[in-house]
Design a protein around this motif. Structure first.
Motif, PDB file in Angstrom:
ATOM      1  N   LEU A 100       0.686  -1.006  -0.148  1.00 25.69           N
ATOM      2  CA  LEU A 100       0.097  -0.653   0.323  1.00 25.69           C
ATOM      3  C   LEU A 100       0.480   1.043  -0.370  1.00 25.69           C
ATOM      4  O   LEU A 100       0.342   2.425  -0.287  1.00 25.69           O
ATOM      5  N   ALA A 101       1.856   0.769   0.121  1.00 26.01           N
ATOM      6  CA  ALA A 101       3.007   2.465   0.370  1.00 26.01           C
ATOM      7  C   ALA A 101       4.027   1.838  -0.047  1.00 26.01           C
ATOM      8  O   ALA A 101       4.816   0.496   0.293  1.00 26.01           O
ATOM      9  N   ASP A 102       5.104   2.446  -0.686  1.00 21.90           N
ATOM     10  CA  ASP A 102       6.828   2.338  -1.063  1.00 21.90           C
ATOM     11  C   ASP A 102       8.030   3.477  -0.130  1.00 21.90           C
ATOM     12  O   ASP A 102       7.555   4.616   0.025  1.00 21.90           O
ATOM     13  N   PHE A 103       8.182   2.419   0.908  1.00 17.00           N
ATOM     14  CA  PHE A 103       9.204   2.488   1.863  1.00 17.00           C
ATOM     15  C   PHE A 103      10.569   3.032   0.993  1.00 17.00           C
ATOM     16  O   PHE A 103      11.547   3.265   1.717  1.00 17.00           O
ATOM     17  N   ASP A 104      11.090   2.592  -0.154  1.00 12.68           N
ATOM     18  CA  ASP A 104      12.136   2.695  -0.372  1.00 12.68           C
ATOM     19  C   ASP A 104      13.097   3.545  -0.881  1.00 12.68           C
ATOM     20  O   ASP A 104      14.116   3.774  -1.522  1.00 12.68           O
ATOM     21  N   GLY A 105      11.912   5.149  -0.774  1.00 16.83           N
ATOM     22  CA  GLY A 105      12.353   6.195  -1.129  1.00 16.83           C
ATOM     23  C   GLY A 105      12.713   7.119  -0.099  1.00 16.83           C
ATOM     24  O   GLY A 105      13.228   6.576   0.900  1.00 16.83           O
ATOM     25  N   ALA A 106      11.852   8.005  -0.281  1.00 19.81           N
ATOM     26  CA  ALA A 106      12.266   9.102   0.939  1.00 19.81           C
ATOM     27  C   ALA A 106      11.326   9.101   1.950  1.00 19.81           C
ATOM     28  O   ALA A 106      11.423   9.554   2.785  1.00 19.81           O
ATOM     29  N   GLY A 107      10.453   7.973   2.028  1.00 24.02           N
ATOM     30  CA  GLY A 107      10.020   7.538   3.003  1.00 24.02           C
ATOM     31  C   GLY A 107       8.450   8.035   2.836  1.00 24.02           C
ATOM     32  O   GLY A 107       8.187   8.155   1.551  1.00 24.02           O
ATOM     33  N   VAL A 108       7.419   7.914   3.648  1.00 22.19           N
ATOM     34  CA  VAL A 108       6.345   7.764   3.679  1.00 22.19           C
ATOM     35  C   VAL A 108       6.143   8.396   4.180  1.00 22.19           C
ATOM     36  O   VAL A 108       5.956   9.101   5.678  1.00 22.19           O
ATOM     37  N   ALA A 109       5.003   9.324   3.906  1.00 23.72           N
ATOM     38  CA  ALA A 109       3.901  11.058   5.176  1.00 23.72           C
ATOM     39  C   ALA A 109       2.746   9.660   6.368  1.00 23.72           C
ATOM     40  O   ALA A 109       1.678   9.260   5.066  1.00 23.72           O
ATOM     41  N   ILE A 110       2.086   9.732   6.764  1.00 21.81           N
ATOM     42  CA  ILE A 110       1.189   9.394   8.011  1.00 21.81           C
ATOM     43  C   ILE A 110       0.732   9.841   8.412  1.00 21.81           C
ATOM     44  O   ILE A 110       1.018  10.742   9.275  1.00 21.81           O
ATOM     45  N   GLY A 111      -1.136   9.594   8.498  1.00 22.00           N
ATOM     46  CA  GLY A 111      -1.250  11.228   9.179  1.00 22.00           C
ATOM     47  C   GLY A 111      -2.037  10.789  10.791  1.00 22.00           C
ATOM     48  O   GLY A 111      -2.466   9.071  10.752  1.00 22.00           O
ATOM     49  N   THR A 112      -1.575  10.766  11.856  1.00 25.36           N
ATOM     50  CA  THR A 112      -2.323  11.378  13.034  1.00 25.36           C
ATOM     51  C   THR A 112      -3.093  11.723  13.395  1.00 25.36           C
ATOM     52  O   THR A 112      -3.122  13.144  13.158  1.00 25.36           O
ATOM     53  N   ARG A 113      -3.197  11.884  14.858  1.00 24.57           N
ATOM     54  CA  ARG A 113      -4.255  12.649  15.370  1.00 24.57           C
ATOM     55  C   ARG A 113      -3.534  14.131  16.139  1.00 24.57           C
ATOM     56  O   ARG A 113      -3.810  14.621  15.989  1.00 24.57           O
ATOM     57  N   SER A 114      -2.262  13.558  15.974  1.00 27.55           N
ATOM     58  CA  SER A 114      -1.376  14.415  16.651  1.00 27.55           C
ATOM     59  C   SER A 114      -0.627  15.489  14.580  1.00 27.55           C
ATOM     60  O   SER A 114       0.434  15.737  15.125  1.00 27.55           O
ATOM     61  N   GLY A 115      -0.765  15.087  13.918  1.00 29.74           N
ATOM     62  CA  GLY A 115      -0.667  15.967  12.235  1.00 29.74           C
ATOM     63  C   GLY A 115       0.014  14.646  11.540  1.00 29.74           C
ATOM     64  O   GLY A 115       0.002  13.063  11.946  1.00 29.74           O
ATOM     65  N   THR A 116       0.401  15.504  10.624  1.00 31.74           N
ATOM     66  CA  THR A 116       1.394  14.183   9.514  1.00 31.74           C
ATOM     67  C   THR A 116       2.553  13.732  10.125  1.00 31.74           C
ATOM     68  O   THR A 116       4.122  14.770  10.546  1.00 31.74           O
ATOM     69  N   LYS A 117       3.016  12.116  10.395  1.00 34.09           N
ATOM     70  CA  LYS A 117       4.396  11.739  10.690  1.00 34.09           C
ATOM     71  C   LYS A 117       4.733  10.827   9.616  1.00 34.09           C
ATOM     72  O   LYS A 117       4.843  10.781   8.671  1.00 34.09           O
ATOM     73  N   HIS A 118       6.209  11.685   9.327  1.00 36.00           N
ATOM     74  CA  HIS A 118       7.250  10.686   7.969  1.00 36.00           C
ATOM     75  C   HIS A 118       7.947   9.309   8.698  1.00 36.00           C
ATOM     76  O   HIS A 118       8.784   9.607   9.837  1.00 36.00           O
ATOM     77  N   VAL A 119       7.815   8.415   7.921  1.00 32.52           N
ATOM     78  CA  VAL A 119       7.721   7.702   8.081  1.00 32.52           C
ATOM     79  C   VAL A 119       9.569   6.750   7.105  1.00 32.52           C
ATOM     80  O   VAL A 119       9.066   7.084   6.251  1.00 32.52           O
ATOM     81  N   THR A 120      10.579   6.082   7.739  1.00 35.43           N
ATOM     82  CA  THR A 120      11.524   6.314   6.444  1.00 35.43           C
ATOM     83  C   THR A 120      11.928   4.362   6.906  1.00 35.43           C
ATOM     84  O   THR A 120      12.252   4.200   8.330  1.00 35.43           O
ATOM     85  N   ARG A 121      11.858   3.928   6.022  1.00 29.96           N
ATOM     86  CA  ARG A 121      13.020   2.057   6.497  1.00 29.96           C
ATOM     87  C   ARG A 121      14.565   2.229   7.347  1.00 29.96           C
ATOM     88  O   ARG A 121      14.999   3.569   6.460  1.00 29.96           O
ATOM     89  N   THR A 122      14.709   1.489   7.536  1.00 28.30           N
ATOM     90  CA  THR A 122      16.073   1.804   8.395  1.00 28.30           C
ATOM     91  C   THR A 122      16.583  -0.001   7.877  1.00 28.30           C
ATOM     92  O   THR A 122      16.068  -1.204   8.235  1.00 28.30           O
ATOM     93  N   GLU A 123      17.758   0.205   8.451  1.00 30.14           N
ATOM     94  CA  GLU A 123      18.215  -1.608   8.605  1.00 30.14           C
ATOM     95  C   GLU A 123      16.995  -2.575   9.847  1.00 30.14           C
ATOM     96  O   GLU A 123      17.391  -4.081   9.039  1.00 30.14           O
ATOM     97  N   ASP A 124      17.137  -1.669  10.566  1.00 27.31           N
ATOM     98  CA  ASP A 124      16.671  -3.092  11.374  1.00 27.31           C
ATOM     99  C   ASP A 124      14.683  -2.582  11.207  1.00 27.31           C
ATOM    100  O   ASP A 124      13.848  -3.462  12.889  1.00 27.31           O
ATOM    101  N   GLY A 125      14.598  -1.914  10.825  1.00 24.72           N
ATOM    102  CA  GLY A 125      12.409  -1.672  11.233  1.00 24.72           C
ATOM    103  C   GLY A 125      12.421  -0.173  10.361  1.00 24.72           C
ATOM    104  O   GLY A 125      12.617   0.218   8.737  1.00 24.72           O
ATOM    105  N   PHE A 126      12.223   0.760  10.954  1.00 23.02           N
ATOM    106  CA  PHE A 126      11.393   2.287  10.604  1.00 23.02           C
ATOM    107  C   PHE A 126      12.093   3.231  11.487  1.00 23.02           C
ATOM    108  O   PHE A 126      12.070   3.130  12.948  1.00 23.02           O
TER     109      PHE A 126
END
Length: 288
Positions: A100-126
């Motif tokens: 549903l989303a591609d984290f292999d590039g610059a990351g993905v914006a995810i909406g929350t009740r405290s605003g939009t959070k930017h999530v990127t992939r790391t070696e051990d997770g996110f």
């Protein structure tokens, strides 16, 4: 009328969640239904509930127009919460594995009740950017079973409210009985998660600070981990340590280890949380 829904179970350092996909926002689960899903004896079991929904499909998404997906997060008792640091990494893992989303590039914006959070992939997770953190000079007294006297707590806001308490040593941390909710004076208007921390010895090794933490989460109880709590704890200890304190921290919790780092940007200091996120099984359940 009973309803059958599909679910996935996931966790981040032992902080576990029931995940339900509802892209078009068709599900309207009550607090009691969410609590039933999270019940460890009669339901699936989880510290919290993650509904995967498109931001455009629900009113909450109006505050996050730059995000396609919105994390509708609830505590294990069904109450609504602003943000969850472990939960959003598990949410990201679900989006990635479901295609549903591609984290292999610059990351993905995810909406929350405290605003939009930017999530990127790391070696051990996110890694999630929790945004600009805040504290106050207010002092909250914290009473907890296992502590002989009330201790001062430091308020920290990383999208949801926390009170961080410093303890003297590992013995004090182990003596806590967090099957009872800590008492806060004054009590924050919407409650708060409470973190109890002990610095490592030495506090800083090779430029990285280290602490150990236990947490009581509002609406849940003691959990094996709390992502925003880990971040708040690292920020509080960094604040207490003074200007020479490092910007990178390792935080050990009963469920594992998470990383926190601070980035200075034009709008202030951003707190970023990193660590593993796993999906463990999927199934269906009949919901009354």
């Amino acid at each position: 009328m009973p309803q059958t829904i599909a679910f996935t179970k996931g966790h981040g350092t032992g902080n576990d969640f029931v995940i339900v996909s509802d892209p078009d926002g068709e599900l309207d689960l009550s607090a009691d239904q969410v609590a039933a899903l999270c019940d460890r004896r009669f339901g699936i079991g989880g510290d919290g509930f993650l509904r995967v929904v498109r931001a455009a499909a629900i009113n909450a998404g109006r505050n996050t127009p730059d995000a396609e997906w919105f994390m509708d997060y609830r505590n294990g008792d069904g109450s609504v919460a602003e943000m969850c640091g472990n939960g959003i990494r598990v949410f990201a893992r679900y989006l990635a594995q479901a295609g549903l989303a591609d984290f292999d590039g610059a990351g993905v914006a995810i909406g929350t009740r405290s605003g939009t959070k930017h999530v990127t992939r790391t070696e051990d997770g996110f890694e999630v950017d929790l945004g600009v953190w805040r504290t106050t000079t207010d002092e909250v007294l914290v009473r907890a079973r296992g502590l002989s006297v009330a201790r001062p707590g430091q308020p920290i806001d990383v999208g949801n409210p926390h009170i961080v308490v410093a303890l003297a040593d590992e013995a004090e941390l182990e003596s806590l009985d967090l099957s009872y909710q800590p008492l806060l004076n004054p009590e924050p208007p919407h409650g708060a998660n409470v973190e109890f921390v002990v610095p490592a010895d030495p506090l800083v090794h090779h430029g990285v600070g280290a602490i150990r933490m236990r947490v009581f989460e509002r609406g849940v109880g003691e959990t094996l981990s709390c992502g925003t709590g880990v971040t708040a704890a690292a920020l509080a200890v960094r604040n207490w340590a003074g200007e020479a304190a490092p910007d990178r921290w390792r935080v050990d919790v009963p469920g594992g280890t998470l990383g926190v780092r601070i980035e200075r940007r034009d709008d202030g200091e951003h707190a970023l949380l990193s660590g593993p996120a796993l999906l463990v099984f999927s199934g269906e359940i009949v919901l009354a």
